[in-house]
Design a protein around this motif. Structure first.
Motif, PDB file in Angstrom:
ATOM      1  N   LEU A  30      -5.253 -92.042 -13.334  1.00  0.00           N
ATOM      2  CA  LEU A  30      -5.917 -92.092 -14.634  1.00  0.00           C
ATOM      3  C   LEU A  30      -5.029 -91.459 -15.688  1.00  0.00           C
ATOM      4  O   LEU A  30      -4.233 -90.558 -15.403  1.00  0.00           O
ATOM      5  CB  LEU A  30      -7.252 -91.333 -14.587  1.00  0.00           C
ATOM      6  N   THR A  31      -5.168 -91.925 -16.939  1.00  0.00           N
ATOM      7  CA  THR A  31      -4.438 -91.297 -18.040  1.00  0.00           C
ATOM      8  C   THR A  31      -5.082 -89.965 -18.393  1.00  0.00           C
ATOM      9  O   THR A  31      -6.253 -89.718 -18.056  1.00  0.00           O
ATOM     10  CB  THR A  31      -4.441 -92.204 -19.283  1.00  0.00           C
ATOM     11  N   SER A  32      -4.330 -89.137 -19.109  1.00  0.00           N
ATOM     12  CA  SER A  32      -4.865 -87.834 -19.532  1.00  0.00           C
ATOM     13  C   SER A  32      -6.103 -88.014 -20.403  1.00  0.00           C
ATOM     14  O   SER A  32      -7.065 -87.234 -20.303  1.00  0.00           O
ATOM     15  CB  SER A  32      -3.793 -87.059 -20.301  1.00  0.00           C
ATOM     16  N   THR A  33      -6.082 -89.043 -21.256  1.00  0.00           N
ATOM     17  CA  THR A  33      -7.224 -89.300 -22.134  1.00  0.00           C
ATOM     18  C   THR A  33      -8.479 -89.593 -21.318  1.00  0.00           C
ATOM     19  O   THR A  33      -9.556 -89.045 -21.585  1.00  0.00           O
ATOM     20  CB  THR A  33      -6.921 -90.491 -23.065  1.00  0.00           C
ATOM     21  N   SER A  34      -8.352 -90.452 -20.306  1.00  0.00           N
ATOM     22  CA  SER A  34      -9.507 -90.803 -19.478  1.00  0.00           C
ATOM     23  C   SER A  34     -10.000 -89.611 -18.667  1.00  0.00           C
ATOM     24  O   SER A  34     -11.212 -89.403 -18.516  1.00  0.00           O
ATOM     25  CB  SER A  34      -9.154 -91.966 -18.549  1.00  0.00           C
ATOM     26  N   ILE A  35      -9.080 -88.806 -18.172  1.00  0.00           N
ATOM     27  CA  ILE A  35      -9.475 -87.614 -17.406  1.00  0.00           C
ATOM     28  C   ILE A  35     -10.263 -86.659 -18.285  1.00  0.00           C
ATOM     29  O   ILE A  35     -11.311 -86.135 -17.888  1.00  0.00           O
ATOM     30  CB  ILE A  35      -8.240 -86.916 -16.809  1.00  0.00           C
ATOM     31  N   ASN A  36      -9.764 -86.427 -19.492  1.00  0.00           N
ATOM     32  CA  ASN A  36     -10.476 -85.540 -20.414  1.00  0.00           C
ATOM     33  C   ASN A  36     -11.858 -86.083 -20.745  1.00  0.00           C
ATOM     34  O   ASN A  36     -12.826 -85.324 -20.862  1.00  0.00           O
ATOM     35  CB  ASN A  36      -9.659 -85.351 -21.697  1.00  0.00           C
ATOM     36  N   GLY A  37     -11.953 -87.404 -20.903  1.00  0.00           N
ATOM     37  CA  GLY A  37     -13.249 -88.011 -21.186  1.00  0.00           C
ATOM     38  C   GLY A  37     -14.213 -87.837 -20.025  1.00  0.00           C
ATOM     39  O   GLY A  37     -15.397 -87.545 -20.216  1.00  0.00           O
ATOM     40  N   TRP A  38     -13.709 -88.019 -18.813  1.00  0.00           N
ATOM     41  CA  TRP A  38     -14.547 -87.877 -17.629  1.00  0.00           C
ATOM     42  C   TRP A  38     -15.016 -86.431 -17.449  1.00  0.00           C
ATOM     43  O   TRP A  38     -16.167 -86.169 -17.077  1.00  0.00           O
ATOM     44  CB  TRP A  38     -13.772 -88.354 -16.404  1.00  0.00           C
ATOM     45  N   LEU A  39     -14.131 -85.481 -17.736  1.00  0.00           N
ATOM     46  CA  LEU A  39     -14.462 -84.059 -17.583  1.00  0.00           C
ATOM     47  C   LEU A  39     -15.165 -83.483 -18.817  1.00  0.00           C
ATOM     48  O   LEU A  39     -15.606 -82.340 -18.797  1.00  0.00           O
ATOM     49  CB  LEU A  39     -13.181 -83.246 -17.321  1.00  0.00           C
ATOM     50  N   ARG A  40     -15.246 -84.290 -19.886  1.00  0.00           N
ATOM     51  CA  ARG A  40     -15.819 -83.840 -21.158  1.00  0.00           C
ATOM     52  C   ARG A  40     -15.102 -82.587 -21.661  1.00  0.00           C
ATOM     53  O   ARG A  40     -15.728 -81.580 -22.015  1.00  0.00           O
ATOM     54  CB  ARG A  40     -17.329 -83.594 -21.032  1.00  0.00           C
TER      55      ARG A  40
ATOM     56  N   MET B  76     -17.381 -97.672 -41.890  1.00  0.00           N
ATOM     57  CA  MET B  76     -16.123 -97.010 -41.562  1.00  0.00           C
ATOM     58  C   MET B  76     -15.692 -97.442 -40.168  1.00  0.00           C
ATOM     59  O   MET B  76     -16.510 -97.824 -39.329  1.00  0.00           O
ATOM     60  CB  MET B  76     -16.230 -95.491 -41.633  1.00  0.00           C
ATOM     61  N   LEU B  77     -14.393 -97.359 -39.935  1.00  0.00           N
ATOM     62  CA  LEU B  77     -13.810 -97.675 -38.628  1.00  0.00           C
ATOM     63  C   LEU B  77     -12.832 -96.573 -38.259  1.00  0.00           C
ATOM     64  O   LEU B  77     -11.982 -96.205 -39.065  1.00  0.00           O
ATOM     65  CB  LEU B  77     -13.078 -99.024 -38.692  1.00  0.00           C
ATOM     66  N   ASP B  78     -12.980 -96.055 -37.048  1.00  0.00           N
ATOM     67  CA  ASP B  78     -12.035 -95.064 -36.537  1.00  0.00           C
ATOM     68  C   ASP B  78     -11.267 -95.692 -35.390  1.00  0.00           C
ATOM     69  O   ASP B  78     -11.842 -96.016 -34.345  1.00  0.00           O
ATOM     70  CB  ASP B  78     -12.772 -93.804 -36.076  1.00  0.00           C
ATOM     71  N   LEU B  79      -9.977 -95.886 -35.593  1.00  0.00           N
ATOM     72  CA  LEU B  79      -9.122 -96.514 -34.586  1.00  0.00           C
ATOM     73  C   LEU B  79      -8.648 -95.466 -33.582  1.00  0.00           C
ATOM     74  O   LEU B  79      -8.129 -94.418 -33.967  1.00  0.00           O
ATOM     75  CB  LEU B  79      -7.920 -97.173 -35.263  1.00  0.00           C
ATOM     76  N   GLY B  80      -8.808 -95.766 -32.297  1.00  0.00           N
ATOM     77  CA  GLY B  80      -8.407 -94.794 -31.279  1.00  0.00           C
ATOM     78  C   GLY B  80      -9.228 -93.534 -31.384  1.00  0.00           C
ATOM     79  O   GLY B  80      -8.684 -92.430 -31.493  1.00  0.00           O
ATOM     80  N   ALA B  81     -10.549 -93.678 -31.314  1.00  0.00           N
ATOM     81  CA  ALA B  81     -11.464 -92.583 -31.671  1.00  0.00           C
ATOM     82  C   ALA B  81     -11.595 -91.501 -30.606  1.00  0.00           C
ATOM     83  O   ALA B  81     -12.225 -90.473 -30.858  1.00  0.00           O
ATOM     84  CB  ALA B  81     -12.840 -93.164 -31.987  1.00  0.00           C
ATOM     85  N   GLY B  82     -11.050 -91.709 -29.417  1.00  0.00           N
ATOM     86  CA  GLY B  82     -11.144 -90.671 -28.391  1.00  0.00           C
ATOM     87  C   GLY B  82     -12.585 -90.429 -27.982  1.00  0.00           C
ATOM     88  O   GLY B  82     -13.347 -91.356 -27.729  1.00  0.00           O
ATOM     89  N   ASP B  83     -12.999 -89.153 -27.959  1.00  0.00           N
ATOM     90  CA  ASP B  83     -14.377 -88.830 -27.579  1.00  0.00           C
ATOM     91  C   ASP B  83     -15.316 -88.815 -28.772  1.00  0.00           C
ATOM     92  O   ASP B  83     -16.511 -88.539 -28.629  1.00  0.00           O
ATOM     93  CB  ASP B  83     -14.439 -87.495 -26.830  1.00  0.00           C
ATOM     94  N   GLY B  84     -14.783 -89.096 -29.978  1.00  0.00           N
ATOM     95  CA  GLY B  84     -15.633 -89.206 -31.163  1.00  0.00           C
ATOM     96  C   GLY B  84     -15.894 -87.907 -31.894  1.00  0.00           C
ATOM     97  O   GLY B  84     -16.639 -87.896 -32.888  1.00  0.00           O
ATOM     98  N   MET B  85     -15.291 -86.805 -31.458  1.00  0.00           N
ATOM     99  CA  MET B  85     -15.528 -85.528 -32.132  1.00  0.00           C
ATOM    100  C   MET B  85     -14.973 -85.534 -33.556  1.00  0.00           C
ATOM    101  O   MET B  85     -15.624 -85.051 -34.490  1.00  0.00           O
ATOM    102  CB  MET B  85     -14.910 -84.386 -31.328  1.00  0.00           C
TER     103      MET B  85
ATOM    104  N   ILE C 216      -8.993 -97.385 -26.289  1.00  0.00           N
ATOM    105  CA  ILE C 216      -8.413 -98.092 -25.152  1.00  0.00           C
ATOM    106  C   ILE C 216      -8.914 -97.552 -23.819  1.00  0.00           C
ATOM    107  O   ILE C 216      -8.946 -98.260 -22.818  1.00  0.00           O
ATOM    108  CB  ILE C 216      -6.866 -98.038 -25.227  1.00  0.00           C
ATOM    109  N   SER C 217      -9.330 -96.291 -23.779  1.00  0.00           N
ATOM    110  CA  SER C 217      -9.804 -95.679 -22.536  1.00  0.00           C
ATOM    111  C   SER C 217     -11.256 -96.076 -22.287  1.00  0.00           C
ATOM    112  O   SER C 217     -12.133 -95.816 -23.109  1.00  0.00           O
ATOM    113  CB  SER C 217      -9.694 -94.151 -22.607  1.00  0.00           C
ATOM    114  N   SER C 218     -11.516 -96.678 -21.127  1.00  0.00           N
ATOM    115  CA  SER C 218     -12.882 -97.111 -20.806  1.00  0.00           C
ATOM    116  C   SER C 218     -13.830 -95.918 -20.665  1.00  0.00           C
ATOM    117  O   SER C 218     -15.017 -96.018 -20.978  1.00  0.00           O
ATOM    118  CB  SER C 218     -12.882 -97.939 -19.514  1.00  0.00           C
ATOM    119  N   VAL C 219     -13.308 -94.800 -20.191  1.00  0.00           N
ATOM    120  CA  VAL C 219     -14.140 -93.594 -20.078  1.00  0.00           C
ATOM    121  C   VAL C 219     -14.558 -93.116 -21.458  1.00  0.00           C
ATOM    122  O   VAL C 219     -15.727 -92.780 -21.704  1.00  0.00           O
ATOM    123  CB  VAL C 219     -13.393 -92.480 -19.325  1.00  0.00           C
TER     124      VAL C 219
END
Length: 323
Positions: free
Chosen positions: A115-125, A152-161, A178-181
């Motif tokens: 998993l990418t770091s982004t997806s791992i962080n999303g999974w672990l919150r 509004m549109l946020d591109l590559g929004a991550g976890d939305g914080m 891009i991260s499904s998590v």
């Protein structure tokens, strides 16, 4: 020395005892702490105490003599406000959750194989970001606290914080990720998801598009700027861009060597020189005009050994150049 009563108020009793014991041992015995884990935690606490007493003026300061006059006029000086301090305090508190941090470190290592770091962080919150507060955003956009717009549109929004800081002012909030998590996290917040590859082909027009710390993480940053320009509301739509400087592109997904297909070459080495190069050699040729810009810390929640991580962001508010 640490204030034990303060530790008890802000930390668990177990961690407060750890602070007191390590502090006494380090002062009274004059021996080095032998355990690498305890030593790292102790140095992190020392670092936290220093940051708690610091207003971090250097995070926001620029050398205006290194900027052209037209950009100096558009610079918005900011500082560490209450929202920024609140985020940092949350980081200090979460770093003290010893067992949670150890669990997350083990799981992150295990899942990093697939998993990418982004997806791992999303999974672990974990690993939430902070760029600007609502008040800072209002100053950059030159709007009041009661200002509202449609889309509004946020591109590559991550976890939305970070998205949530902008979402407060809009009736409809669209995101890409891009991260499904992370897309799951965004949908949990009620944001409307657009496809990463076809968002610019939708029928929506946007009053604000966020491109925050994405230009150095995508394969085709110039093409993205042109797509953004076409998707903004004619006459009033604006783009807000955050870019980490010094500029070091790294494509996490879709590139075998982690290098982008489209290269952005910035002139200069300093923050001021590279910010100027972005405006003059990237944004203006892409059809954008600078409205305001600033320098902000790009903050990220840390771990057991560092309460938070910080990079330097140049944040620009741009409008489409009138022809």
């Amino acid at each position: 020395m640490f204030d034990f009563r303060s530790c008890c108020r802000s930390k668990s009793l177990v961690f407060a005892c750890f602070v007191a014991c390590v502090s006494v041992l380090s002062v009274m015995s004059q021996y080095h702490i032998r355990s690498p884990l305890l030593r790292s935690m102790y140095h992190r606490m020392l670092d936290d105490e220093r940051h708690r007493a610091d207003d971090h003026v250097y995070w926001y300061h620029i050398d205006s003599s290194r900027l052209p006059a037209d950009m100096c006029e558009k610079f918005i000086p900011l500082n560490q406000d209450a929202e920024t301090s609140e985020f940092l305090n949350d980081c200090y508190e979460k770093a003290d959750w010893v067992f949670t941090q150890i669990r997350d470190a083990v799981l992150k290592y295990m899942f990093s194989w697939f998993l990418t770091s982004t997806s791992i962080n999303g999974w672990l919150r974990r690993g939430s970001m902070f760029i600007f507060s609502r008040e800072q955003l209002q100053l950059l956009l030159n709007v009041s606290a009661h200002w509202r717009a449609e889309n509004m549109l946020d591109l590559g929004a991550g976890d939305g914080m970070v998205t949530s800081k902008m979402a407060h002012y809009f009736n409809n909030v669209f995101v890409t990720e891009i991260s499904s998590v992370m897309t799951t996290r965004l949908q949990e917040k009620g944001y409307m998801l657009l496809d990463v590859d076809s968002w610019s082909e939708s029928s929506h027009v946007f009053d604000l598009i966020g491109c925050l710390n994405l230009l150095d993480r995508c394969n085709q940053p110039i093409a993205m700027l042109h797509s953004i320009k076409k998707s903004l509301r004619p006459g009033s739509g604006r783009l807000i861009v955050a870019v980490v400087l010094p500029f070091k592109p790294y494509v996490e997904v879709g590139s075998s060597d982690h290098k982008p297909v489209e290269r952005i070459h910035l002139q200069g080495l300093t923050f001021e020189e590279q910010a100027t190069s972005l405006v003059k050699h990237v944004f203006e040729p892409a059809g954008f005009t600078l409205e305001t810009f600033t320098k902000l810390p790009y903050l990220c929640e840390g771990d057991l050994f560092k309460s938070f991580f910080v990079l330097t962001d140049a944040v620009f508010v741009l409008s489409v150049t009138k022809t």
